[in-house]
Design an enzyme around this catalytic site. Structure first.
Site, PDB file in Angstrom:
ATOM      1  N   GLY A  74       0.837  -1.187   0.000  1.00  0.00           N
ATOM      2  CA  GLY A  74       0.000   0.000   0.000  1.00  0.00           C
ATOM      3  C   GLY A  74       0.873   1.238   0.000  1.00  0.00           C
ATOM      4  N   GLN A  79       2.832   9.907   1.444  1.00  0.00           N
ATOM      5  CA  GLN A  79       4.137   9.244   1.555  1.00  0.00           C
ATOM      6  C   GLN A  79       5.089   9.636   0.433  1.00  0.00           C
ATOM      7  OE1 GLN A  79       2.199   5.167   2.355  1.00  0.00           O
ATOM      8  NE2 GLN A  79       4.122   5.093   3.520  1.00  0.00           N
ATOM      9  N   CYS A 132       5.952   0.101   7.972  1.00  0.00           N
ATOM     10  CA  CYS A 132       5.519   1.236   7.153  1.00  0.00           C
ATOM     11  C   CYS A 132       6.694   1.713   6.315  1.00  0.00           C
ATOM     12  CB  CYS A 132       5.011   2.368   8.044  1.00  0.00           C
ATOM     13  SG  CYS A 132       4.469   3.843   7.143  1.00  0.00           S
ATOM     14  N   LEU A 133       6.441   1.990   5.056  1.00  0.00           N
ATOM     15  CA  LEU A 133       7.497   2.479   4.178  1.00  0.00           C
ATOM     16  C   LEU A 133       8.015   3.846   4.607  1.00  0.00           C
ATOM     17  CD1 LEU A 133       5.984   1.423   0.726  1.00  0.00           C
ATOM     18  CD2 LEU A 133       7.708   0.219   2.099  1.00  0.00           C
ATOM     19  N   HIS A 174      -4.436   0.943   7.617  1.00  0.00           N
ATOM     20  CA  HIS A 174      -3.115   1.576   7.644  1.00  0.00           C
ATOM     21  C   HIS A 174      -3.051   2.717   6.635  1.00  0.00           C
ATOM     22  CE1 HIS A 174       1.434   1.212   8.043  1.00  0.00           C
ATOM     23  NE2 HIS A 174       1.288   1.996   6.978  1.00  0.00           N
ATOM     24  N   GLU A 175      -3.461   2.461   5.393  1.00  0.00           N
ATOM     25  CA  GLU A 175      -3.338   3.486   4.359  1.00  0.00           C
ATOM     26  C   GLU A 175      -4.341   4.618   4.546  1.00  0.00           C
ATOM     27  OE1 GLU A 175      -0.755   3.528   2.627  1.00  0.00           O
ATOM     28  OE2 GLU A 175      -0.142   1.478   3.109  1.00  0.00           O
ATOM     29  N   HIS A 178      -3.086   7.055   7.085  1.00  0.00           N
ATOM     30  CA  HIS A 178      -2.100   8.007   6.548  1.00  0.00           C
ATOM     31  C   HIS A 178      -2.783   9.300   6.094  1.00  0.00           C
ATOM     32  CE1 HIS A 178       1.933   6.419   6.522  1.00  0.00           C
ATOM     33  NE2 HIS A 178       1.554   5.268   6.000  1.00  0.00           N
TER      34      HIS A 178
END
Length: 217
Positions: A74, A79, A132-133, A174-175, A178
């Site tokens: 994702g 991000q 998480c990226l 999660h996304e 963000h």
């Protein structure tokens, strides 16, 4: 960018357009911004047609490629520095059967979310390690709703509703978080925090029972 009372950064539509243009005009894929970047802590701007359909399609393609290159399942627009309520999801990775069973992890075909909002379905939660990226190199255990109902718009502007369960529900939460300026660490058991190397050495198991016992969370 202005800073109102309450500490939530507000970005203008003009800022969004400039950020999108910077990504689309750059050579190569954009970098993934890391915790501490202000856009990750702002509530992203709802998509209301700030960019034309062709630019939106190009942005979605860039985000998908960036997600694959990371690699991840994702990626939210903040991000890559764009404070827009847009995220892409896809989980087609092969994982061990015991891991997939413990996490209720099933393939998720590519999906674009605009202006998503999720609602937990019932009180049931599941606890798993999550990364998480934008917090590169670390993971922690997060309790998430086992199932969620998601309301969102697709890239054509069609309003949709869909129920997600298991690992797919975790990705959705999660996304979508963000886009509200929330990182997974805000919801995590901080005593479970581990580097990727320590996770691989000690806690990369289908469930978190051993980590919970040893790390005391």
């Amino acid at each position: 960018m202005t800073e109102p009372a309450g500490g939530k950064a507000l970005f203008s539509d003009a800022y969004v357009r400039e950020a999108v243009a910077a990504v689309l005009e750059a050579d190569g894929l954009p970098g993934i911004v890391q915790a501490g970047h202000p856009v990750l802590r702002a509530r992203a701007v709802p998509f209301t047609g700030q960019i034309p359909a062709d630019e939106l399609a190009r942005l979605i393609a860039v985000m998908r490629a960036t997600m694959h290159a990371a690699p991840g399942v994702g990626l939210a627009a903040p991000q890559i520095g764009i404070p827009l309520q847009l995220a892409v999801l896809e989980d087609l990775y092969e994982v061990p059967a015991d891991n997939a069973a413990a996490r209720d992890r099933r393939p998720l075909d590519f999906l674009t979310l605009l202006n998503p909002r999720y609602t937990p379905v019932g009180p049931a939660t599941a606890s798993h390690y999550e990364g998480c990226l934008s917090i590169s190199g670390w993971q922690a255990v997060v309790d998430r709703a086992v199932a969620v109902d998601l309301a969102y718009d697709d890239e054509a502007g069609t309003a949709l509703r869909r129920r997600f369960g298991g690992w797919q529900a975790r990705i959705v939460q999660h996304e979508t978080d963000h886009l509200a300026g929330i990182l997974y660490l805000d919801r995590a058991h901080t005593r479970s925090l581990t580097s990727d190397a320590e996770y691989a050495a000690h806690w990369s198991r289908p469930d978190i029972a051993a980590a919970r016992e040893v790390l005391h969370f």
